[in-house]
Design a protein around this motif. Sequence first.
Motif, short mmCIF file in Angstrom:
data_model
loop_
_atom_site.label_atom_id
_atom_site.label_comp_id
_atom_site.label_asym_id
_atom_site.label_seq_id
_atom_site.Cartn_x
_atom_site.Cartn_y
_atom_site.Cartn_z
N GLU A 7 45.24 3.17 23.56
CA GLU A 7 44.10 2.38 24.03
C GLU A 7 42.81 2.99 23.47
N ASN A 8 41.97 2.13 22.81
CA ASN A 8 40.72 2.65 22.23
C ASN A 8 39.53 2.59 23.18
N GLU A 9 39.72 2.02 24.37
CA GLU A 9 38.68 2.10 25.40
C GLU A 9 38.86 3.44 26.10
N SER A 48 47.66 -1.24 24.07
CA SER A 48 46.60 -2.23 23.98
C SER A 48 46.89 -3.15 22.79
N SER A 73 43.27 -8.12 27.00
CA SER A 73 41.97 -8.60 27.47
C SER A 73 42.02 -10.08 27.83
N LYS A 94 43.25 -6.84 31.63
CA LYS A 94 42.05 -6.09 32.00
C LYS A 94 41.01 -7.04 32.59
#
Length: 294
Positions: A7-9, A48, A73, A94
């Motif tokens: 996950e890049n968040e 993700s 998302s 999310k």
Amino acid sequence: MKILIIENEVYLAQSIATKLASLGHDCEILTNIGDVLKCENKDAILLSTGIFGENIYEVIKKFQNSIIILLISYISNDTVSKPIKAGANDYIQKPFMVEELIRKIHHFEEFKNIKKFNEFYVKYLNSKFDNVILPKISLKDVKFPLFINSQDQIYADKIVFLLSQELKKPFEFLSFKDKNTKSIIKNSTIPLYIADFSGLNTAEKDEIFNIIDKKEIIISNTNANNKIPFETITIEDKPNKIYSGDILSIDDYYKSIIISYEKLYSDTELALRLGISRKSLWEKRKKYGINKTK
């Protein structure tokens, strides 16, 4: 569990990792496709769908034996349908509560364990029943309720096992020794397999006849003298006496063992387990009229 978070968040990934770590899970966060594909196998992957584009399918393929939950998302074919078709297990949209994500992880962990247990017991029972010889029975034509008359319950056990696979339905096992069995029968809507019918008295048997009508029920009956008003399979002979519970003569014992286990062991090992020579084994086959099967 060893869990890989892709996950890049950063805030979300760290929040998930912190919560999972507090519950005793070992978490690792990665955002580089190269590092992910070099990573060792994990119990669960939180992936993700927006991080690697089409490369997420390489990740799914690499971790096909892991629990894969997609972090998405929005819902679309590209974020949900295609990845799940490729092998991912589930998704969560999310923003989400970490507790809901944990619930999903535990759900699939339990499902995976149940699947492994099921595979183990199917293999075990196949091995257990391998030497139980049944008469020719058409399982497709079976009508319920069904009684299986046999001096040894193991024959009924095998029929129920095979029928469960044929119908793709699990049977719940009950015993008439349990006082709650009659109540369970009355309220049950699932297939039942019940043993110890022969231990009931006449009045109790008549009561059972009244409450099982039109239900998916199989009953093992070890007393063939009982009059049964329903579909019945009777196994009159005991082709494999080793299961019968009788006191066998020495000759009957040797004969039963040879017939039962000659497909499982070589002549050398079978003779060794019987405590005799290979020559004696050959002589016993000749004496009992047993033709060795290949």
